[in-house]
Design an enzyme around this catalytic site. Structure first.
Site, PDB file in Angstrom:
ATOM      1  N   LEU A  83       0.844  -1.134  -0.158  1.00  0.00           N
ATOM      2  CA  LEU A  83      -0.180   0.045   0.285  1.00  0.00           C
ATOM      3  C   LEU A  83       0.793   1.238  -0.009  1.00  0.00           C
ATOM      4  O   LEU A  83       0.476   2.388  -0.380  1.00  0.00           O
ATOM      5  CB  LEU A  83      -0.793   0.075   1.192  1.00  0.00           C
ATOM      6  CG  LEU A  83      -1.885  -1.171   1.292  1.00  0.00           C
ATOM      7  CD1 LEU A  83      -2.694  -1.044   2.672  1.00  0.00           C
ATOM      8  CD2 LEU A  83      -2.957  -0.752   0.106  1.00  0.00           C
ATOM      9  N   GLU A  85       5.158   2.753   1.349  1.00  0.00           N
ATOM     10  CA  GLU A  85       6.470   2.825   1.867  1.00  0.00           C
ATOM     11  C   GLU A  85       7.013   3.780   2.603  1.00  0.00           C
ATOM     12  O   GLU A  85       6.635   5.059   2.369  1.00  0.00           O
ATOM     13  CB  GLU A  85       7.393   2.413   0.786  1.00  0.00           C
ATOM     14  CG  GLU A  85       8.728   2.420   1.409  1.00  0.00           C
ATOM     15  CD  GLU A  85       9.881   2.201   0.104  1.00  0.00           C
ATOM     16  OE1 GLU A  85      10.927   1.985   0.468  1.00  0.00           O
ATOM     17  OE2 GLU A  85       9.477   2.351  -0.910  1.00  0.00           O
ATOM     18  N   GLY A  87       9.918   5.342   5.835  1.00  0.00           N
ATOM     19  CA  GLY A  87      11.510   5.369   6.042  1.00  0.00           C
ATOM     20  C   GLY A  87      11.711   4.077   6.741  1.00  0.00           C
ATOM     21  O   GLY A  87      13.024   3.730   6.642  1.00  0.00           O
ATOM     22  N   PHE A  88      10.842   3.400   7.340  1.00  0.00           N
ATOM     23  CA  PHE A  88      11.539   2.012   8.106  1.00  0.00           C
ATOM     24  C   PHE A  88      10.852   0.963   7.819  1.00  0.00           C
ATOM     25  O   PHE A  88      10.932  -0.099   8.321  1.00  0.00           O
ATOM     26  CB  PHE A  88      11.306   2.410   9.652  1.00  0.00           C
ATOM     27  CG  PHE A  88      12.027   3.105  10.119  1.00  0.00           C
ATOM     28  CD1 PHE A  88      13.437   3.169  10.684  1.00  0.00           C
ATOM     29  CD2 PHE A  88      11.560   4.531  10.404  1.00  0.00           C
ATOM     30  CE1 PHE A  88      14.203   4.166  11.203  1.00  0.00           C
ATOM     31  CE2 PHE A  88      12.346   5.685  10.840  1.00  0.00           C
ATOM     32  CZ  PHE A  88      13.946   5.234  11.288  1.00  0.00           C
ATOM     33  N   VAL A  91       4.080  -0.737   3.970  1.00  0.00           N
ATOM     34  CA  VAL A  91       2.934  -1.172   4.484  1.00  0.00           C
ATOM     35  C   VAL A  91       2.193  -1.979   3.379  1.00  0.00           C
ATOM     36  O   VAL A  91       1.989  -1.874   2.270  1.00  0.00           O
ATOM     37  CB  VAL A  91       2.022   0.023   4.539  1.00  0.00           C
ATOM     38  CG1 VAL A  91       0.639  -0.132   5.135  1.00  0.00           C
ATOM     39  CG2 VAL A  91       2.612   1.022   5.598  1.00  0.00           C
ATOM     40  N   LYS A 115       2.068  -2.851   8.822  1.00  0.00           N
ATOM     41  CA  LYS A 115       3.378  -2.345   8.500  1.00  0.00           C
ATOM     42  C   LYS A 115       4.150  -3.137   8.941  1.00  0.00           C
ATOM     43  O   LYS A 115       4.308  -3.860  10.090  1.00  0.00           O
ATOM     44  CB  LYS A 115       3.481  -0.900   9.308  1.00  0.00           C
ATOM     45  CG  LYS A 115       4.876  -0.271   9.172  1.00  0.00           C
ATOM     46  CD  LYS A 115       4.807   0.971  10.118  1.00  0.00           C
ATOM     47  CE  LYS A 115       4.084   2.183   9.838  1.00  0.00           C
ATOM     48  NZ  LYS A 115       4.290   3.289  10.695  1.00  0.00           N
ATOM     49  N   ASP A 210       5.187  14.817  13.905  1.00  0.00           N
ATOM     50  CA  ASP A 210       5.484  14.259  12.683  1.00  0.00           C
ATOM     51  C   ASP A 210       4.292  14.809  11.765  1.00  0.00           C
ATOM     52  O   ASP A 210       3.981  14.061  10.985  1.00  0.00           O
ATOM     53  CB  ASP A 210       5.870  13.107  12.741  1.00  0.00           C
ATOM     54  CG  ASP A 210       6.585  12.684  11.350  1.00  0.00           C
ATOM     55  OD1 ASP A 210       7.039  13.547  10.467  1.00  0.00           O
ATOM     56  OD2 ASP A 210       6.607  11.360  11.129  1.00  0.00           O
TER      57      ASP A 210
END
Length: 400
Positions: A83, A85, A87-88, A91, A115, A210
């Site tokens: 679905l 992407e 930084g870590f 999904v 995730k 964030d």
């Protein structure tokens, strides 16, 4: 009186793929804690890395999944199930039973978002842990619901409610996506303000940290919900005025005083919200939009000189709207954005004040009368005074 969390999360900071800077502040501040086991990351010790675990009293409210079940539910994490992407990690689209919440075979039951974090990232784990500890106890209609998690060996996964319309970023900036009408944009602004107001009303006055268009997800009715709490922090308590942290977040959205000093307060979120509100008004990205000067000029630099002048606000409005918006409401929304972006955090409104003003705009047909109108008028001159200092502060303080 604010709502109290059952048990405040005690978390170390996670890093950002966007920028990172270490700041320390002596005196009356709350410092970040660095876990002793993090020393092993520097290579100074051969001790095995001991990663922290979710708080049992919090994680017990969530569904615990094993890795193989989620592997089945996501078609073995195949690329066609992705679905998005971050930084870590990625999904994936997955399925669970809508009654028992147990993982089910693809196509059977309720769609969810899974995730999957990269196994090599210690900081990724810390963001995963923050998600579990915050979203395991925070519940609000404008926060994405965390359903469960997987913590098995080195595997770290999270299972969320599925948000079928994806992110606000896609709807504002991706080519080929249907244009959002003015009313929809204002509804999203109100939803986001409600989510932040809820966080700031908690006893721990949780700071989201964030706020950006890619972290605002939309359901089928375009109800906006905040996602990704990996960088969230408990705010200052008692007589403390701020918490002192390493600087993390996304350039173009982060408050200038936070970038420059590492001082974090709820007003840092207010600034970031002002940037998102600008994106809704202009249809332009916070950073690197070729229509506002490319990679060097931010949306704030470009837009602030227009925000305090009602006669010039139309110059920054999204041209794709074709003028199909309430002009007075747009001017008032620009005034709210200007307040949120004030160079002095003490002069920014609290999120409940922002929410009150934006709610008025949802039903505005003529000229809305806002409780903060007198402040909006005052900020006409403040915009002119703060534009250049604000730009210079960001230019000198952004980490490379």
């Amino acid at each position: 009186m604010g709502i109290c969390l059952g048990k405040p999360a005690k978390l170390a900071n996670a890093s950002s793929s966007q920028f990172l800077e270490t700041k320390t502040e002596p005196g009356n501040v709350k410092q970040d804690s660095t876990p002793p086991n993090q020393q092993s990351l520097s290579g100074s010790t051969n001790r095995p890395l001991q990663v922290p675990k979710p708080d049992p009293s919090i994680s017990s409210n969530l569904k615990s999944y094993n890795f193989n079940d989620l592997k089945t539910a996501t078609k073995n994490f195949r690329p066609d199930s992705i679905l998005g992407e971050g930084g870590f990690g990625y999904v994936f689209k997955g399925w669970i039973d809508e009654h028992t919440l147990a993982a089910s075979r693809p196509g059977s039951g309720m769609v969810v978002a899974v995730k999957k974090l990269k196994t090599e990232s210690f900081q990724g784990h810390r963001e995963w842990l923050a998600e579990v500890n915050y979203l395991g106890q925070l519940h609000h209609q404008n926060l994405v619901k965390l359903i469960g998690y997987c913590s098995e060996s080195d595997k770290r996964l999270l299972v969320y409610e599925f948000m079928p319309r994806g992110s606000l970023e896609n709807h504002l900036f991706r080519k080929g996506v249907q244009l959002m009408a003015w009313a929809t944009r204002m509804k999203i602004a109100v939803d986001v303000a409600r989510g932040l107001s809820y966080l700031h009303s908690l006893c721990a006055n949780v700071i989201y940290r964030d706020m950006k268009a890619s972290n605002i997800l939309l359901d089928s009715d375009f109800t906006a919900k905040l996602s990704d709490f990996g960088l969230a922090r408990d705010g200052p308590s008692g007589d403390r005025t701020h918490v002192s942290t390493r600087v993390m977040g996304t350039r173009g959205y982060a408050a200038p005083e936070y970038v420059a000093t590492g001082h974090l307060t709820p007003k840092s979120d207010v600034y970031s919200f002002g940037v998102v509100l600008l994106e809704l008004l202009t249809g332009k990205r916070a950073m690197g939009d070729e229509n506002i000067g490319g990679n060097d000029e931010t949306l704030v630099d470009w837009a602030v000189p227009f925000l305090g002048d009602s006669r010039r606000v139309t110059r920054i409005m999204d041209t794709r709207l074709g003028g199909q918006y309430n002009k007075k409401a747009a001017q008032a929304a620009a005034g709210v954005a200007l307040q949120c972006l004030h160079i002095d955090p003490k002069l920014r409104p609290a999120m409940p004040e922002v929410l009150t003003n934006l709610e008025v705009l949802l039903t505005a047909k003529d000229s809305p009368r806002l409780p903060l109108q007198s402040k909006l008028d005052t900020n006409v001159t403040l915009a002119e005074k703060s534009t250049h200092p604000q730009k210079n502060a960001r230019a000198s303080s952004h980490p490379r």
